[in-house]
Design an enzyme around this catalytic site. Structure first.
Site, PDB file in Angstrom:
ATOM      1  N   ASP A  69       0.741  -1.038  -0.126  1.00 41.15           N
ATOM      2  CA  ASP A  69      -0.107  -0.068  -0.054  1.00 41.15           C
ATOM      3  C   ASP A  69       0.392   1.158  -0.061  1.00 41.15           C
ATOM      4  O   ASP A  69       1.831   1.275   0.921  1.00 41.15           O
ATOM      5  CB  ASP A  69      -0.587  -0.020   1.369  1.00 41.15           C
ATOM      6  CG  ASP A  69      -1.832   0.957   1.024  1.00 41.15           C
ATOM      7  OD1 ASP A  69      -2.633   1.277  -0.109  1.00 41.15           O
ATOM      8  OD2 ASP A  69      -2.793   2.085   1.781  1.00 41.15           O
ATOM      9  N   PHE A 149       2.693   6.547 -13.573  1.00 40.97           N
ATOM     10  CA  PHE A 149       1.240   6.439 -13.232  1.00 40.97           C
ATOM     11  C   PHE A 149       1.020   7.568 -11.927  1.00 40.97           C
ATOM     12  O   PHE A 149       1.485   7.844 -11.443  1.00 40.97           O
ATOM     13  CB  PHE A 149       0.725   5.134 -12.866  1.00 40.97           C
ATOM     14  CG  PHE A 149       1.660   4.445 -11.655  1.00 40.97           C
ATOM     15  CD1 PHE A 149       2.610   3.887 -11.532  1.00 40.97           C
ATOM     16  CD2 PHE A 149       0.893   3.661 -11.025  1.00 40.97           C
ATOM     17  CE1 PHE A 149       3.032   3.627 -10.714  1.00 40.97           C
ATOM     18  CE2 PHE A 149       1.247   3.254  -9.746  1.00 40.97           C
ATOM     19  CZ  PHE A 149       2.391   3.473  -9.768  1.00 40.97           C
TER      20      PHE A 149
HETATM   21  P1  ITT Z   1      -3.941  -1.603  -5.299  1.00 40.18           P
HETATM   22  O1  ITT Z   1      -4.410  -2.340  -6.534  1.00 40.18           O
HETATM   23  O2  ITT Z   1      -2.116  -2.243  -4.986  1.00 40.18           O
HETATM   24  O3  ITT Z   1      -4.207  -1.551  -4.189  1.00 40.18           O
HETATM   25  P2  ITT Z   1      -4.097   1.683  -6.248  1.00 40.18           P
HETATM   26  O4  ITT Z   1      -3.576   2.144  -7.665  1.00 40.18           O
HETATM   27  O5  ITT Z   1      -5.116   1.488  -5.754  1.00 40.18           O
HETATM   28  O6  ITT Z   1      -3.972  -0.827  -6.653  1.00 40.18           O
HETATM   29  P3  ITT Z   1      -2.072   2.609  -3.437  1.00 40.18           P
HETATM   30  O7  ITT Z   1      -3.731   1.601  -3.505  1.00 40.18           O
HETATM   31  O8  ITT Z   1      -1.073   1.598  -3.344  1.00 40.18           O
HETATM   32  O9  ITT Z   1      -2.271   1.607  -4.837  1.00 40.18           O
HETATM   33  O10 ITT Z   1      -2.125   3.669  -3.859  1.00 40.18           O
HETATM   34  C1  ITT Z   1      -2.183   4.515  -2.989  1.00 40.18           C
HETATM   35  C2  ITT Z   1      -2.674   6.222  -4.826  1.00 40.18           C
HETATM   36  O11 ITT Z   1      -0.851   6.575  -4.699  1.00 40.18           O
HETATM   37  C3  ITT Z   1      -2.959   5.571  -6.350  1.00 40.18           C
HETATM   38  O12 ITT Z   1      -3.732   6.560  -6.691  1.00 40.18           O
HETATM   39  C4  ITT Z   1      -2.349   5.439  -6.922  1.00 40.18           C
HETATM   40  O13 ITT Z   1      -2.045   5.655  -8.152  1.00 40.18           O
HETATM   41  C5  ITT Z   1      -0.768   6.271  -6.058  1.00 40.18           C
HETATM   42  N1  ITT Z   1       0.403   5.775  -6.407  1.00 40.18           N
HETATM   43  C6  ITT Z   1       0.997   4.872  -6.436  1.00 40.18           C
HETATM   44  N2  ITT Z   1       2.096   4.563  -6.179  1.00 40.18           N
HETATM   45  C7  ITT Z   1       2.479   5.459  -6.715  1.00 40.18           C
HETATM   46  C8  ITT Z   1       3.952   5.829  -8.043  1.00 40.18           C
HETATM   47  O14 ITT Z   1       4.820   5.072  -7.234  1.00 40.18           O
HETATM   48  N3  ITT Z   1       3.845   6.790  -8.330  1.00 40.18           N
HETATM   49  C9  ITT Z   1       2.617   7.997  -8.169  1.00 40.18           C
HETATM   50  N4  ITT Z   1       1.701   7.246  -7.756  1.00 40.18           N
HETATM   51  C10 ITT Z   1       1.390   6.055  -7.415  1.00 40.18           C
END
Ligand code: ITT
Length: 194
Positions: A69, A149
């Site tokens: 997360d 992303f």
């Molecule tokens: P999961 O299925 O793994 O939960 P998710 O896209 O919901 O995928 P997270 O809850 O970990 O991922 O991410 C929370 C937010 O932070 C989400 O809007 C992502 O796009 C953003 N995020 C996560 N990692 C990032 C990164 O490396 N660079 C930019 N934004 C990121």
């Protein structure tokens, strides 16, 4: 090779991790194990959510698993969007809308310091282990770059002159929150190969 599920629906994350994890483990996606469930992510902190996702897969599908997360913590917003980063602008998980809202909430704000934090929970051979990584940086005044992303176009790491969205995956992994946490995960996996 030992099967290990990465409990994510985010194909970018899967690609990033597969690129870093070497041989020895066969990284499966949720799709690969036919899991289409809405895995609950209702904790109020990153570690709680990562654990919830990894435990869900172990309990319902029987696979060893890891889940991450990630949150973006902005100092001037008292740590927001934080654990709610994916749903900052609403339940739609819309990255464009999330970035727009973030920039709007920081209009006129001078202190733009922020950090990305990743927590990975791993369940392997009966053990549960947590890994963390973070990267310091700042929120730009406007989006920059088209790669990556999520919040990548508006986040500039302190050690870089440009945003994450201007970097190749390898350049980002070398300095990113997920790269750091994954590095610890990989070292652990290498020393626990069956
Ligand atoms: P999961 O299925 O793994 O939960 P998710 O896209 O919901 O995928 P997270 O809850 O970990 O991922 O991410 C929370 C937010 O932070 C989400 O809007 C992502 O796009 C953003 N995020 C996560 N990692 C990032 C990164 O490396 N660079 C930019 N934004 C990121």
């Amino acid at each position: 090779m030992q099967d290990l599920v990465f409990a994510t629906n985010n194909s970018h994350k899967l690609e990033e991790i597969r690129r870093i994890v070497g041989e020895g483990f066969n990284i499966l996606s949720l799709k690969d194990i036919n899991c289409n469930d809405e895995i609950p992510e209702t904790a109020d902190n990153l570690e709680g959510n990562a654990l919830m996702k990894a435990r869900y897969v172990k309990e319902h599908y029987g696979y060893d698993c890891f889940a991450d997360d990630t949150g973006l913590m902005v100092d001037a917003l008292d740590g927001a969007p934080g654990v709610y980063s994916a749903r900052y602008a609403g339940p739609g998980h819309d990255s464009e809308a999330n970035m727009r809202l973030l920039l709007k909430n920081l209009e006129g704000v001078v202190d733009r310091n922020a950090r990305f934090e990743t927590v990975i929970a791993l369940i392997l051979n009966g053990e549960t282990v947590i890994f963390r990584g973070q990267v310091e940086g700042e929120i730009l005044l406007e989006p920059q770059g088209v790669d990556g992303f999520g919040y990548d176009p508006v986040f500039k790491p302190s050690v870089s002159p440009v945003s994450f969205a201007c970097m190749s995956q390898d350049e980002k992994n070398a300095i990113s929150h997920r790269g750091a946490a994954t590095g610890l995960l990989i070292r652990y996996l290498e020393s626990h190969l069956l």
